[in-house]
Scaffold this active site. Structure first.
Site, PDB file in Angstrom:
ATOM      1  CG  HIS A 108      -2.109  -0.939   1.022  1.00  0.00           C
ATOM      2  ND1 HIS A 108      -2.798  -1.505   2.075  1.00  0.00           N
ATOM      3  CD2 HIS A 108      -2.700  -1.405  -0.104  1.00  0.00           C
ATOM      4  CE1 HIS A 108      -3.765  -2.277   1.598  1.00  0.00           C
ATOM      5  NE2 HIS A 108      -3.718  -2.229   0.283  1.00  0.00           N
ATOM      6  CD  GLU A 156      -2.539  -8.988   7.547  1.00  0.00           C
ATOM      7  OE1 GLU A 156      -2.456  -9.676   8.579  1.00  0.00           O
ATOM      8  OE2 GLU A 156      -1.918  -7.911   7.390  1.00  0.00           O
ATOM      9  CG  HIS A 210      -6.279  -4.277   5.534  1.00  0.00           C
ATOM     10  ND1 HIS A 210      -5.415  -5.301   5.224  1.00  0.00           N
ATOM     11  CD2 HIS A 210      -5.540  -3.136   5.514  1.00  0.00           C
ATOM     12  CE1 HIS A 210      -4.206  -4.798   5.031  1.00  0.00           C
ATOM     13  NE2 HIS A 210      -4.246  -3.490   5.205  1.00  0.00           N
ATOM     14  CB  CYS A 266       4.694  -8.234  11.295  1.00  0.00           C
ATOM     15  SG  CYS A 266       5.172  -6.602  10.722  1.00  0.00           S
TER      16      CYS A 266
END
Length: 319
Positions: free
Chosen positions: A47, A132, A130, A200
């Site tokens: 993005h 993901e 989103h 993450c």
């Protein structure tokens, strides 16, 4: 133009590209080098406007619907991951597919598949819509419930609670996700939590750097595109600590009035924002009167993810 004389710039460490973004961009560039343009990419590879436009100029075509990919074409899945339905559809259409899903997102997909076989339902902490989240929830046909905030936790109705597990979008605010996870634990005390948190390392590290930086500056500027979840979270982290936080897609978005009466500006970049944009923002700040640039102390990140097989550019190069 209002110039802010004597303004100091404090550069966050770490900032910018993470290993998953580096890998995703390299997959598209190698596919272009090996197979030639065009290479089709489902959804923005990452993005960031600059990155997407740069790859478009090199011959990448970004699509949302597989109907827009011609027969026999090479297709790359974005770093955010895709649902099983999209994977199966791409295979059925006979495309040459390279999966640029971040390995840390793939880890979540693998965990969902494994636990689903053991009879688990899931609560996913994430932002509706989103890519993901759509990819992770799309690993199952049913039995995965999305919560976006603490209030959502009271509304969900799993079919059973004996086997219930939590998964998380990888780019969320660490603190917000922790608050939602605590609410889930309160309502469902036996819920299974991830062995390692799903958020993450790069998201965590960039948020930690902003937390450290916020008390040392008058304003925080985050380089990142509006669609970038992790970049948005960085600006939010600063604001929640009481420091004004602004996001810019590029140097042209920087507004002189943000720095009125300021002595120090903190500068960081989301995990999908390239360093060239940071350099351009620094030049813009210098044009507005910044006189020095200091780097925060911090350990550089050394994580590197392997590329998929089939993208070797010459016989001597290892996959």
């Amino acid at each position: 133009m209002n110039q802010q004389a004597g303004l100091e710039v404090l550069l966050a460490e770490p900032r910018g590209f993470c290993a998953g973004v580096d890998r995703a961009i390299e997959i598209v560039e190698r596919a272009l080098a090996k197979f030639g343009a065009p290479i089709y990419v489902r959804h923005e590879i990452v993005h960031n406007t600059y990155v997407v436009n740069d790859l478009k100029a090199k011959g990448a075509i970004f699509i949302e619907d597989l109907d827009d990919v011609p027969k026999g074409a090479t297709l790359v899945f974005s770093a955010h991951g895709v649902s099983l339905a999209v994977q199966h559809d791409a295979t059925a259409r006979g495309f040459r597919v390279f999966d640029a899903t971040c390995p840390l997102v793939t880890k979540v997909h693998v965990e969902v598949a494994k636990l689903a076989k053991e009879g688990y339902e899931f609560i996913m902490i994430g932002h509706k819509g989103h890519p993901e989240v759509e990819g992770t929830m799309g690993q199952l046909e049913r039995g995965i419930h999305l919560v976006e905030d603490v209030a959502d936790v009271a509304r969900i109705q799993p079919a059973q609670t004996a086997r219930l597990a939590v998964v998380t979008q990888t780019t969320l605010s660490v603190d917000d996700a922790a608050a939602i996870a605590a609410a889930i634990k309160t309502r469902f005390p036996n819920v299974r939590e991830p062995k390692q948190q799903d958020i993450c390392y790069a998201t965590q590290n960039r948020q930690d750097a902003v937390k450290l930086m916020s008390s040392q500056v008058d304003v925080v500027v985050v380089v990142g595109s509006p669609t970038s979840s992790n970049s948005n979270r960085l600006a939010e982290v600063a604001r929640k600590l009481g420091t004004p936080g602004y996001m810019v897609d590029n140097a042209d978005d920087v507004q002189p009035q943000w720095f009125a009466g300021c002595q120090r500006v903190g500068l960081t970049a989301g995990a999908s924002a390239p360093e060239i944009l940071v350099a351009q923002v620094i030049n813009r700040l210098k044009a507005l009167g910044a006189v020095s640039v200091q780097r925060m102390p911090g350990d550089p990140e050394s994580v590197k993810f392997p590329l998929p097989k089939g993208l070797r550019l010459d016989q001597n190069e290892a996959d």
